[in-house]
Design an enzyme around this catalytic site. Structure first.
Site, PDB file in Angstrom:
ATOM      1  N   TYR A  60       2.482  -4.655   1.602  1.00 47.18           N
ATOM      2  CA  TYR A  60       1.734  -5.020   0.963  1.00 47.18           C
ATOM      3  C   TYR A  60       1.937  -7.073   0.786  1.00 47.18           C
ATOM      4  CZ  TYR A  60       0.411  -1.138  -0.738  1.00 47.18           C
ATOM      5  OH  TYR A  60       0.171   0.869  -0.721  1.00 47.18           O
ATOM      6  N   ASP A 100      -8.807  -4.893   1.566  1.00 52.56           N
ATOM      7  CA  ASP A 100      -9.057  -6.198   1.997  1.00 52.56           C
ATOM      8  C   ASP A 100      -9.618  -7.644   1.823  1.00 52.56           C
ATOM      9  OD1 ASP A 100     -11.249  -5.615   3.622  1.00 52.56           O
ATOM     10  OD2 ASP A 100      -9.933  -3.798   4.474  1.00 52.56           O
ATOM     11  N   HIS A 115      -9.876   0.704  -5.120  1.00 46.08           N
ATOM     12  CA  HIS A 115      -8.972   1.123  -5.138  1.00 46.08           C
ATOM     13  C   HIS A 115      -8.027  -0.035  -5.118  1.00 46.08           C
ATOM     14  CE1 HIS A 115      -8.760   5.023  -1.872  1.00 46.08           C
ATOM     15  NE2 HIS A 115      -8.604   4.941  -3.306  1.00 46.08           N
ATOM     16  N   CYS A 149       4.593 -13.724 -19.389  1.00 44.55           N
ATOM     17  CA  CYS A 149       5.310 -12.741 -20.458  1.00 44.55           C
ATOM     18  C   CYS A 149       7.082 -12.200 -19.453  1.00 44.55           C
ATOM     19  CB  CYS A 149       4.670 -10.866 -20.757  1.00 44.55           C
ATOM     20  SG  CYS A 149       4.995 -10.098 -19.259  1.00 44.55           S
ATOM     21  N   THR A 187     -14.948   6.536   6.923  1.00 44.33           N
ATOM     22  CA  THR A 187     -14.061   6.937   6.349  1.00 44.33           C
ATOM     23  C   THR A 187     -13.350   8.845   6.383  1.00 44.33           C
ATOM     24  OG1 THR A 187     -13.333   8.220   3.676  1.00 44.33           O
ATOM     25  CG2 THR A 187     -15.325   8.475   4.764  1.00 44.33           C
ATOM     26  N   SER A 188     -12.302   9.063   6.118  1.00 41.06           N
ATOM     27  CA  SER A 188     -11.968  10.147   7.349  1.00 41.06           C
ATOM     28  C   SER A 188     -12.465  11.526   6.270  1.00 41.06           C
ATOM     29  CB  SER A 188     -10.521   9.906   7.519  1.00 41.06           C
ATOM     30  OG  SER A 188      -9.738   9.954   5.806  1.00 41.06           O
ATOM     31  N   ASN A 212     -19.173   7.831  10.892  1.00 39.56           N
ATOM     32  CA  ASN A 212     -17.866   7.257  11.521  1.00 39.56           C
ATOM     33  C   ASN A 212     -17.091   7.810  12.951  1.00 39.56           C
ATOM     34  OD1 ASN A 212     -15.054   7.556  10.082  1.00 39.56           O
ATOM     35  ND2 ASN A 212     -14.934   9.239  10.585  1.00 39.56           N
TER      36      ASN A 212
END
Length: 244
Positions: A60, A100, A115, A149, A187-188, A212
């Site tokens: 990432y 993104d 997400h 922290c 989107t899938s 799509n």
């Protein structure tokens, strides 16, 4: 392509997926545009966050570092222009599965990022103020440490086996409850619970449209219409915001 007539819709929900960012050069999770699945799956198990943090940040962090060279594309800008055009006449809830930040950079306001975001981090210590996500563009060379922290930081990404952010999910479900038009773009339809949003819209009596590149991996009886093709070519005319 004939533009959609938005005159009679008052509660619109738009869900965008990886296919919207693919023209910007970001690989899709699955599909013909190049998948990230083989890289992401082994390091994105939400049940093993502390164990996987080094590998997680390696991947990432690399994606975060590359984000400066990635820019919004025609599809992002078409959605942003359309949102501005209709926002005074309809309640538009723009929900994205993408992490993104490109839709916001294109000019869309108040994007619901279900997400999370590649451009934010948060502390693993639940009692730390930094447990709330904060903007973070630093590309770490090792697991970063919270300056407050001393615990480890993680990317603010919703991993597999993790629940969606509470507020983002609440806003989305509330919008779907009163939805009269639902657009799923790029989107899938394979990642839950976002894959179930169309059913909620259908149950609310909404018109449901999928835009799509390819058909859904598993056909859904809840989409009333499907438009296949490249979203960057379809959206400007479909949304009625062709560039001058």
């Amino acid at each position: 392509m004939k533009p959609l007539d938005f005159q009679n819709y008052r509660q619109i929900v738009v869900l965008t997926g990886a296919g919207v960012s693919a023209p910007s050069g970001i690989p899709t999770f699955r599909g013909p545009l190049g998948g990230l699945a083989q890289e992401l799956l082994p390091v994105s198990d939400g049940r093993r966050v502390r164990e996987l943090l080094p590998q997680m940040w390696e991947l990432y962090g690399r994606l975060r570092g590359g984000s400066a060279n990635v820019h919004p594309n025609v599809a992002h800008y078409a959605l942003a222009r359309w949102q501005k055009k209709w926002q005074d006449r309809a309640q538009i809830t723009l929900v994205t599965q993408n992490v993104d930040g490109l839709q916001t950079r294109a000019g869309s306001e108040d994007v619901v990022e279900i997400h999370g975001s590649l451009l934010r981090s948060r502390c693993l210590n639940p009692t730390c103020p930094n447990a709330e996500p904060f903007e973070d563009l630093v590309v770490p060379v090792e697991v970063p440490i919270c300056p407050i922290c001393g615990d480890a930081l993680r990317p603010d990404i919703t991993l597999f086996h993790e629940a969606l952010p509470v507020e983002a999910l609440h806003r989305t479900k509330r919008a779907l409850r009163f939805c009269d038009l639902f657009l799923a773009i790029g989107t899938s339809g394979s990642v839950a619970p976002a894959s179930e949003f169309v059913r909620s819209a259908f149950d609310a009596g909404a018109r449901t449209i999928l835009v799509n590149l390819t058909p859904l991996e598993v056909a859904s009886p809840y989409f009333g219409e499907t438009i296949l093709g490249r979203v960057e070519e379809i959206l400007p005319s479909l949304l009625g915001v062709e560039q001058d």
